[in-house]
Write an enzyme that holds these catalytic residues in place. Structure first.
Site, mmCIF file in Angstrom:
data_model
loop_
_atom_site.group_PDB
_atom_site.id
_atom_site.type_symbol
_atom_site.label_atom_id
_atom_site.label_comp_id
_atom_site.label_asym_id
_atom_site.label_seq_id
_atom_site.Cartn_x
_atom_site.Cartn_y
_atom_site.Cartn_z
ATOM 1 N N ASP A 30 0.974 -0.878 0.128
ATOM 2 C CA ASP A 30 -0.106 -0.217 -0.400
ATOM 3 C C ASP A 30 0.914 1.099 0.126
ATOM 4 O O ASP A 30 2.185 1.457 0.382
ATOM 5 C CB ASP A 30 -1.409 0.001 1.783
ATOM 6 C CG ASP A 30 -2.389 1.141 1.249
ATOM 7 O OD1 ASP A 30 -2.478 1.713 0.023
ATOM 8 O OD2 ASP A 30 -2.595 1.093 2.163
ATOM 9 N N ARG A 34 0.186 7.074 -2.964
ATOM 10 C CA ARG A 34 0.903 8.624 -2.179
ATOM 11 C C ARG A 34 2.080 9.198 -2.291
ATOM 12 O O ARG A 34 2.491 10.056 -2.458
ATOM 13 C CB ARG A 34 0.087 8.916 -0.327
ATOM 14 C CG ARG A 34 -1.227 8.727 0.047
ATOM 15 C CD ARG A 34 -1.121 8.386 1.211
ATOM 16 N NE ARG A 34 -1.683 6.756 0.886
ATOM 17 C CZ ARG A 34 -1.622 5.876 2.336
ATOM 18 N NH1 ARG A 34 -1.428 6.319 3.461
ATOM 19 N NH2 ARG A 34 -2.053 4.530 2.052
ATOM 20 N N ARG A 43 -0.025 8.531 -10.645
ATOM 21 C CA ARG A 43 -0.232 6.327 -9.681
ATOM 22 C C ARG A 43 -0.003 6.347 -10.019
ATOM 23 O O ARG A 43 1.282 5.117 -9.557
ATOM 24 C CB ARG A 43 -1.252 6.728 -9.206
ATOM 25 C CG ARG A 43 -2.605 8.271 -8.048
ATOM 26 C CD ARG A 43 -3.716 7.378 -8.413
ATOM 27 N NE ARG A 43 -3.849 6.370 -7.656
ATOM 28 C CZ ARG A 43 -4.201 5.870 -6.407
ATOM 29 N NH1 ARG A 43 -4.136 7.087 -5.181
ATOM 30 N NH2 ARG A 43 -4.442 4.828 -6.131
ATOM 31 N N THR A 76 -10.078 -7.156 -5.822
ATOM 32 C CA THR A 76 -11.259 -7.959 -6.620
ATOM 33 C C THR A 76 -11.928 -6.157 -6.716
ATOM 34 O O THR A 76 -12.938 -6.623 -7.273
ATOM 35 C CB THR A 76 -11.937 -8.837 -6.232
ATOM 36 O OG1 THR A 76 -12.633 -8.628 -4.557
ATOM 37 C CG2 THR A 76 -11.675 -10.571 -6.444
ATOM 38 N N ASN A 78 -10.423 -3.391 -7.181
ATOM 39 C CA ASN A 78 -9.477 -2.214 -7.363
ATOM 40 C C ASN A 78 -10.286 -2.060 -8.627
ATOM 41 O O ASN A 78 -9.902 -1.487 -9.494
ATOM 42 C CB ASN A 78 -7.946 -2.962 -7.398
ATOM 43 C CG ASN A 78 -6.950 -3.013 -6.269
ATOM 44 O OD1 ASN A 78 -6.552 -3.803 -6.435
ATOM 45 N ND2 ASN A 78 -7.263 -1.976 -5.383
ATOM 46 N N TRP A 79 -10.889 -2.988 -9.249
ATOM 47 C CA TRP A 79 -11.237 -2.469 -10.639
ATOM 48 C C TRP A 79 -12.186 -1.412 -10.616
ATOM 49 O O TRP A 79 -13.021 -1.025 -11.790
ATOM 50 C CB TRP A 79 -12.764 -3.971 -11.443
ATOM 51 C CG TRP A 79 -11.361 -5.206 -11.513
ATOM 52 C CD1 TRP A 79 -12.208 -6.064 -10.316
ATOM 53 C CD2 TRP A 79 -11.309 -5.408 -12.573
ATOM 54 N NE1 TRP A 79 -10.911 -7.272 -11.130
ATOM 55 C CE2 TRP A 79 -10.707 -7.021 -12.058
ATOM 56 C CE3 TRP A 79 -10.514 -5.147 -13.813
ATOM 57 C CZ2 TRP A 79 -9.953 -7.646 -12.842
ATOM 58 C CZ3 TRP A 79 -9.481 -5.457 -14.402
ATOM 59 C CH2 TRP A 79 -8.718 -7.107 -14.100
ATOM 60 N N ARG A 81 -11.697 1.233 -9.351
ATOM 61 C CA ARG A 81 -10.543 2.501 -9.857
ATOM 62 C C ARG A 81 -10.997 2.724 -10.710
ATOM 63 O O ARG A 81 -11.412 2.351 -12.245
ATOM 64 C CB ARG A 81 -9.422 2.088 -9.672
ATOM 65 C CG ARG A 81 -8.803 1.087 -8.294
ATOM 66 C CD ARG A 81 -8.015 1.771 -7.725
ATOM 67 N NE ARG A 81 -7.452 1.225 -6.391
ATOM 68 C CZ ARG A 81 -6.333 1.649 -5.774
ATOM 69 N NH1 ARG A 81 -5.373 2.074 -6.329
ATOM 70 N NH2 ARG A 81 -6.624 1.693 -4.091
ATOM 71 N N ARG A 200 1.657 -4.428 6.466
ATOM 72 C CA ARG A 200 0.693 -3.731 5.647
ATOM 73 C C ARG A 200 1.692 -2.127 6.002
ATOM 74 O O ARG A 200 1.493 -1.232 7.597
ATOM 75 C CB ARG A 200 -0.481 -3.278 6.504
ATOM 76 C CG ARG A 200 -1.292 -1.768 5.359
ATOM 77 C CD ARG A 200 -2.377 -2.723 5.462
ATOM 78 N NE ARG A 200 -3.491 -2.020 4.032
ATOM 79 C CZ ARG A 200 -4.464 -1.636 3.837
ATOM 80 N NH1 ARG A 200 -5.113 -2.284 4.434
ATOM 81 N NH2 ARG A 200 -4.670 -1.464 2.987
ATOM 82 N N ARG A 206 -5.900 -1.606 8.579
ATOM 83 C CA ARG A 206 -6.803 -3.064 8.077
ATOM 84 C C ARG A 206 -6.629 -4.330 7.285
ATOM 85 O O ARG A 206 -5.104 -3.255 6.529
ATOM 86 C CB ARG A 206 -8.200 -2.200 7.892
ATOM 87 C CG ARG A 206 -7.899 -0.944 6.063
ATOM 88 C CD ARG A 206 -8.978 -0.452 6.446
ATOM 89 N NE ARG A 206 -8.325 0.393 4.247
ATOM 90 C CZ ARG A 206 -7.729 1.483 4.337
ATOM 91 N NH1 ARG A 206 -8.066 1.477 6.092
ATOM 92 N NH2 ARG A 206 -7.636 2.259 4.102
HETATM 93 C C1 FPP Z 1 -2.094 -0.318 -3.552
HETATM 94 O O1 FPP Z 1 -1.494 1.278 -3.176
HETATM 95 C C2 FPP Z 1 -1.237 -0.801 -3.998
HETATM 96 C C3 FPP Z 1 -2.188 -1.333 -5.554
HETATM 97 C C4 FPP Z 1 -3.272 -1.263 -5.827
HETATM 98 C C5 FPP Z 1 -1.350 -1.600 -6.213
HETATM 99 C C6 FPP Z 1 0.039 -2.640 -6.232
HETATM 100 C C7 FPP Z 1 0.395 -3.110 -7.411
HETATM 101 C C8 FPP Z 1 2.223 -3.346 -7.429
HETATM 102 C C9 FPP Z 1 3.338 -2.664 -6.495
HETATM 103 C C10 FPP Z 1 2.252 -3.619 -9.025
HETATM 104 C C11 FPP Z 1 3.071 -5.271 -8.646
HETATM 105 C C12 FPP Z 1 3.023 -5.659 -9.960
HETATM 106 C C13 FPP Z 1 4.019 -6.496 -9.967
HETATM 107 C C14 FPP Z 1 4.010 -7.000 -12.057
HETATM 108 C C15 FPP Z 1 5.675 -6.740 -9.603
HETATM 109 P P1 FPP Z 1 -2.622 2.471 -3.407
HETATM 110 O O2 FPP Z 1 -2.391 3.010 -4.998
HETATM 111 O O3 FPP Z 1 -4.446 2.320 -3.222
HETATM 112 O O4 FPP Z 1 -1.663 3.409 -2.697
HETATM 113 P P2 FPP Z 1 -2.469 4.532 -1.629
HETATM 114 O O5 FPP Z 1 -3.136 4.392 -1.032
HETATM 115 O O6 FPP Z 1 -1.291 5.699 -1.498
HETATM 116 O O7 FPP Z 1 -3.707 5.428 -3.044
#
Ligand code: FPP
Length: 252
Positions: A30, A34, A43, A76, A78-79, A81, A200, A206
């Protein structure tokens, strides 16, 4: 924590070098968005750096003796977004998966993909088959780095329940044959022990539908570091914190 405590319960830590390490570490990657925002970047740039962090940390885990490393790459949910972010993540899987599997193979790490892969585009399916073929060459005892894609803990349990219901319906098993072990055997993680430690980053506290069944006795570790910044020193800190805990698995 006394050394004897480390061997209580069903998932003993393995002593490699100077200190014990968990057999299975899982991470909710995560904070990519940010991380990018702080730098005025899209992003998707955060996800790309996060993918590099995955490769570094997965390889480090293998080097220090962690047998299983599992990360949440796409849920499941994340679609939901924005389309451009989903597309960017699919593009990242497209460009990065096989290349990561090849470089990690050189370092002795088997890359696997877990989740309900049916809705993924056909070319990504083909890539995943190639990734599997590369991992197969390392044999069943290789250190494994698993990427959970289109993964949801509730969805996984629902699928296991459906599969067991089908077995009851066609008479292969009786309802009484459904046990905790048989449920575990129908999950994507059937071939690995439950995670000992779930990390995390990014300050969120969470579980977000990650490894719901498997995390019954996992130790959680939260840190404010954003995933793209997560370093091998951060992993050491998480493992040291894990080693200071006393795991009782419901006992005393
Ligand atoms: C959550 O951070 C992260 C994700 C939804 C995607 C994680 C995927 C990767 C790091 C790519 C991995 C791929 C390979 C092929 C190794 P967020 O976007 O929710 O962050 P935020 O909370 O700061 O917005």
């Amino acid at each position: 924590m006394g050394i004897l405590n480390l061997f209580r319960g069903k998932a003993p830590a393995k002593i490699v070098g100077e200190r014990p390490v968990p057999r299975h570490i899982a991470v909710i990657m995560d904070g990519n968005g940010r991380w990018a925002k702080k730098r005025g970047m899209p992003r998707s740039a955060g996800h790309a750096v996060g993918a590099e962090t995955f490769r570094t940390i997965a390889t480090y885990c293998k080097d220090i003796g962690v047998q299983y490393f599992t990360v949440y790459a796409f849920s499941t949910e994340n679609w939901k977004r924005p389309k451009e972010e989903v597309d960017a993540l699919m593009d990242l899987f497209r460009k990065y998966l096989k290349e990561a599997a090849e470089t990690m193979f050189q370092r002795g790490v088997a890359v696997r993909v877990l989740g309900d892969l049916t809705p993924l585009p056909a070319d990504i399916h083909a890539q995943i088959e190639e990734v599997d073929a590369i991992a197969d060459k390392l044999g069943p005892d290789a250190a494994t780095a698993s990427l959970c894609i289109n993964y949801g803990g509730r969805d996984e349990i629902k699928n296991a329940v459906r599969a067991l219901a089908r077995e009851v319906k066609n008479g292969t098993i009786a309802p009484e044959d459904i046990t905790e072990d048989s449920i575990s055997a129908h999950l994507y993680t059937s071939h690995m022990p439950d995670p000992d430690l779930i990390i995390r980053p990014s300050g969120e506290i969470r579980t977000s539908n990650f490894l719901l069944w498997q995390s019954a006795y996992s130790e959680y570790y939260f840190t404010d570091v954003l995933w793209p910044d997560f370093s091998t020193a951060d992993m050491d800190e998480a493992i040291d914190a894990f080693n200071r805990r006393s795991r009782r698995f419901g006992g005393v």
